[in-house]
Design a protein around this motif. Structure first.
Motif, mmCIF file in Angstrom:
data_model
loop_
_atom_site.group_PDB
_atom_site.id
_atom_site.type_symbol
_atom_site.label_atom_id
_atom_site.label_comp_id
_atom_site.label_asym_id
_atom_site.label_seq_id
_atom_site.Cartn_x
_atom_site.Cartn_y
_atom_site.Cartn_z
ATOM 1 N N GLU A 124 57.817 -50.035 -38.535
ATOM 2 C CA GLU A 124 57.223 -49.980 -36.910
ATOM 3 C C GLU A 124 57.673 -48.964 -36.249
ATOM 4 O OE1 GLU A 124 58.047 -55.048 -36.596
ATOM 5 O OE2 GLU A 124 59.741 -53.702 -36.065
ATOM 6 N N LEU A 125 58.957 -48.459 -36.332
ATOM 7 C CA LEU A 125 59.208 -47.411 -35.741
ATOM 8 C C LEU A 125 58.320 -46.093 -35.905
ATOM 9 C CD1 LEU A 125 63.026 -47.239 -35.030
ATOM 10 C CD2 LEU A 125 61.203 -47.395 -33.332
ATOM 11 N N GLY A 126 58.135 -45.897 -37.323
ATOM 12 C CA GLY A 126 57.125 -44.852 -37.714
ATOM 13 C C GLY A 126 55.822 -44.965 -36.925
ATOM 14 N N ILE A 127 55.352 -46.149 -36.922
ATOM 15 C CA ILE A 127 54.010 -46.243 -36.338
ATOM 16 C C ILE A 127 54.057 -45.969 -34.907
ATOM 17 C CG2 ILE A 127 52.374 -48.177 -35.610
ATOM 18 C CD1 ILE A 127 53.223 -49.610 -38.390
ATOM 19 N N ILE A 128 54.992 -46.524 -34.215
ATOM 20 C CA ILE A 128 55.133 -46.243 -32.642
ATOM 21 C C ILE A 128 55.399 -44.603 -32.590
ATOM 22 C CG2 ILE A 128 56.523 -46.654 -30.598
ATOM 23 C CD1 ILE A 128 57.041 -49.444 -31.782
ATOM 24 N N GLY A 158 54.143 -39.118 -30.684
ATOM 25 C CA GLY A 158 54.158 -37.656 -31.143
ATOM 26 C C GLY A 158 52.615 -37.123 -30.569
ATOM 27 N N ARG A 159 51.598 -38.009 -30.886
ATOM 28 C CA ARG A 159 50.405 -37.552 -30.618
ATOM 29 C C ARG A 159 49.991 -37.381 -28.972
ATOM 30 N NH1 ARG A 159 48.205 -40.600 -35.100
ATOM 31 N NH2 ARG A 159 47.800 -42.352 -33.769
ATOM 32 N N MET A 160 50.747 -38.379 -28.200
ATOM 33 C CA MET A 160 50.729 -38.407 -26.683
ATOM 34 C C MET A 160 51.425 -37.183 -26.386
ATOM 35 S SD MET A 160 48.365 -40.427 -26.159
ATOM 36 C CE MET A 160 48.467 -41.453 -24.562
ATOM 37 N N VAL A 161 52.962 -36.805 -26.939
ATOM 38 C CA VAL A 161 53.374 -35.736 -26.247
ATOM 39 C C VAL A 161 52.624 -34.474 -26.493
ATOM 40 C CG1 VAL A 161 55.387 -34.391 -26.798
ATOM 41 C CG2 VAL A 161 55.601 -37.076 -26.677
ATOM 42 N N ALA A 162 52.102 -34.295 -27.770
ATOM 43 C CA ALA A 162 51.258 -33.048 -27.973
ATOM 44 C C ALA A 162 50.315 -32.828 -27.097
ATOM 45 C CB ALA A 162 50.630 -33.159 -29.444
ATOM 46 N N ALA A 163 49.524 -34.044 -26.776
ATOM 47 C CA ALA A 163 48.398 -34.170 -25.516
ATOM 48 C C ALA A 163 48.853 -33.729 -24.177
ATOM 49 C CB ALA A 163 47.543 -35.423 -25.612
ATOM 50 N N GLY A 164 50.224 -33.860 -24.117
ATOM 51 C CA GLY A 164 50.701 -33.641 -22.891
ATOM 52 C C GLY A 164 51.077 -34.628 -21.697
ATOM 53 N N VAL A 176 63.713 -59.589 -27.337
ATOM 54 C CA VAL A 176 62.770 -58.666 -27.252
ATOM 55 C C VAL A 176 63.113 -57.187 -27.764
ATOM 56 C CG1 VAL A 176 63.177 -58.061 -24.791
ATOM 57 C CG2 VAL A 176 60.904 -57.603 -25.883
ATOM 58 N N ALA A 177 62.529 -56.379 -28.410
ATOM 59 C CA ALA A 177 62.869 -55.105 -28.641
ATOM 60 C C ALA A 177 61.662 -54.348 -27.819
ATOM 61 C CB ALA A 177 62.640 -54.621 -30.084
ATOM 62 N N VAL A 178 62.152 -53.217 -26.950
ATOM 63 C CA VAL A 178 61.355 -52.577 -26.158
ATOM 64 C C VAL A 178 61.456 -51.066 -26.372
ATOM 65 C CG1 VAL A 178 60.604 -52.079 -23.993
ATOM 66 C CG2 VAL A 178 61.751 -54.183 -24.369
ATOM 67 N N PHE A 179 60.241 -50.263 -26.615
ATOM 68 C CA PHE A 179 59.966 -48.887 -26.701
ATOM 69 C C PHE A 179 59.431 -48.590 -25.481
ATOM 70 C CE2 PHE A 179 58.225 -44.882 -27.792
ATOM 71 C CZ PHE A 179 59.168 -44.504 -28.660
ATOM 72 N N ARG A 202 46.336 -49.373 -30.497
ATOM 73 C CA ARG A 202 45.096 -48.628 -30.274
ATOM 74 C C ARG A 202 44.638 -48.676 -29.005
ATOM 75 N NH1 ARG A 202 42.141 -51.314 -35.010
ATOM 76 N NH2 ARG A 202 43.228 -50.141 -36.895
ATOM 77 N N VAL A 203 45.071 -49.357 -27.965
ATOM 78 C CA VAL A 203 44.885 -49.394 -26.686
ATOM 79 C C VAL A 203 45.402 -48.184 -26.107
ATOM 80 C CG1 VAL A 203 47.059 -50.556 -25.944
ATOM 81 C CG2 VAL A 203 44.891 -50.833 -24.664
ATOM 82 N N LEU A 204 46.379 -47.501 -26.595
ATOM 83 C CA LEU A 204 46.955 -46.440 -26.077
ATOM 84 C C LEU A 204 46.104 -45.140 -26.727
ATOM 85 C CD1 LEU A 204 50.908 -47.164 -26.823
ATOM 86 C CD2 LEU A 204 49.410 -47.007 -24.481
ATOM 87 N N GLU A 205 45.493 -45.338 -27.764
ATOM 88 C CA GLU A 205 44.834 -44.315 -28.542
ATOM 89 C C GLU A 205 43.579 -43.991 -27.590
ATOM 90 O OE1 GLU A 205 45.233 -42.402 -31.239
ATOM 91 O OE2 GLU A 205 47.191 -43.650 -31.643
ATOM 92 N N LYS A 206 43.063 -45.047 -27.030
ATOM 93 C CA LYS A 206 41.705 -45.014 -26.076
ATOM 94 C C LYS A 206 42.212 -44.057 -24.921
ATOM 95 C CE LYS A 206 40.095 -49.410 -27.520
ATOM 96 N NZ LYS A 206 39.706 -50.717 -27.156
ATOM 97 N N LYS A 207 43.472 -44.096 -24.348
ATOM 98 C CA LYS A 207 44.026 -43.202 -23.283
ATOM 99 C C LYS A 207 44.168 -42.052 -23.717
ATOM 100 C CE LYS A 207 45.269 -47.084 -21.042
ATOM 101 N NZ LYS A 207 44.451 -47.740 -20.015
ATOM 102 N N LEU A 208 44.419 -41.649 -24.927
ATOM 103 C CA LEU A 208 44.301 -40.309 -25.690
ATOM 104 C C LEU A 208 43.128 -39.629 -25.578
ATOM 105 C CD1 LEU A 208 45.933 -37.988 -26.895
ATOM 106 C CD2 LEU A 208 45.856 -39.015 -28.867
ATOM 107 N N ILE A 209 42.111 -40.591 -26.208
ATOM 108 C CA ILE A 209 40.601 -39.950 -26.150
ATOM 109 C C ILE A 209 40.221 -39.691 -24.808
ATOM 110 C CG2 ILE A 209 38.314 -40.642 -26.827
ATOM 111 C CD1 ILE A 209 39.647 -42.350 -28.948
ATOM 112 N N ARG A 210 40.383 -40.391 -23.809
ATOM 113 C CA ARG A 210 40.157 -40.289 -22.271
ATOM 114 C C ARG A 210 40.913 -38.899 -22.073
ATOM 115 N NH1 ARG A 210 41.248 -45.168 -19.605
ATOM 116 N NH2 ARG A 210 40.274 -46.122 -21.264
ATOM 117 N N ALA A 211 41.982 -38.463 -22.136
ATOM 118 C CA ALA A 211 42.864 -37.400 -21.907
ATOM 119 C C ALA A 211 42.208 -36.320 -22.284
ATOM 120 C CB ALA A 211 44.274 -37.685 -21.954
ATOM 121 N N VAL A 212 41.944 -36.159 -23.723
ATOM 122 C CA VAL A 212 41.093 -34.985 -24.474
ATOM 123 C C VAL A 212 39.847 -34.589 -23.812
ATOM 124 C CG1 VAL A 212 40.830 -34.290 -26.624
ATOM 125 C CG2 VAL A 212 42.816 -35.196 -26.273
ATOM 126 N N GLU A 213 38.777 -35.428 -23.513
ATOM 127 C CA GLU A 213 37.747 -35.315 -23.291
ATOM 128 C C GLU A 213 37.291 -34.013 -22.086
ATOM 129 O OE1 GLU A 213 35.533 -39.485 -24.178
ATOM 130 O OE2 GLU A 213 36.102 -39.257 -21.932
#
Length: 110
Positions: A20-24, A29-35, A48-51, A99-110
Motif C-alpha cells: 500500500e505504501l508503495g502505491i501511495i 512521487g509523480r505529484m512532487v515531480a509535477a511541483g 484509521v491509518a492516514v497519509f 486515480r482521483v488524484l491522477e486526474k488532478k495531475l493531468i489537469r496540472a500538466v495541461e
C-alpha cells in the motif's frame, strides 16, 4: 547486555502495509515531480491509518488518504479526502481510489 526486542506491529493500530505504501508513494512521487506536492505525514491510529499530503509543511493537508479496515465490508476501506473534508473517492481497491488524484495531475500538466 539487554538487547531491544524485535519490532512487532501494534495490533491496536491500523497501518499501511508495504504494498500500500508503495502505491501511495508512487503517486506522491509523480505529484512532487509535477511541483504540486512538497511534504507528507503519516498517522497510525486505532481505527484509521492516514497519509496526508501538503503543498507546504506549515499548511493544512491538501489531501488525506485513509485506510479504515472497519469499512472494508461496506463502502470500502480506502478513501481520498479533500482539504475541505469532502470524500473525493472511496472504494475497496487502493489504486482505483488514488486515480482521483491522477486526474488532478493531468489537469496540472495541461
Amino acid at each position: 547486555m539487554n538487547a531491544s526486542p524485535p519490532f512487532h506491529a501494534d495490533p491496536d493500530r491500523v497501518v499501511f502495509d508495504r504494498a500500500e505504501l508503495g502505491i501511495i508513494l508512487t503517486v506522491y512521487g509523480r505529484m512532487v515531480a509535477a511541483g504540486e506536492w512538497r511534504d507528507y505525514a503519516m498517522s497510525f491510529l486505532r481505527d484509521v491509518a492516514v497519509f496526508s499530503v501538503f503543498r507546504r509543511a506549515a499548511e493544512h493537508p491538501l489531501y488525506r488518504i485513509e485506510k479504515r479496515p472497519k469499512l472494508r465490508g461496506a463502502q470500502g476501506a480506502y478513501a481520498v479526502i479533500g482539504m475541505d473534508g469532502r470524500i473525493l473517492k472511496r472504494g475497496h481497491d487502493l489504486p482505483t481510489v488514488l486515480r482521483v488524484l491522477e486526474k488532478k495531475l493531468i489537469r496540472a500538466v495541461e
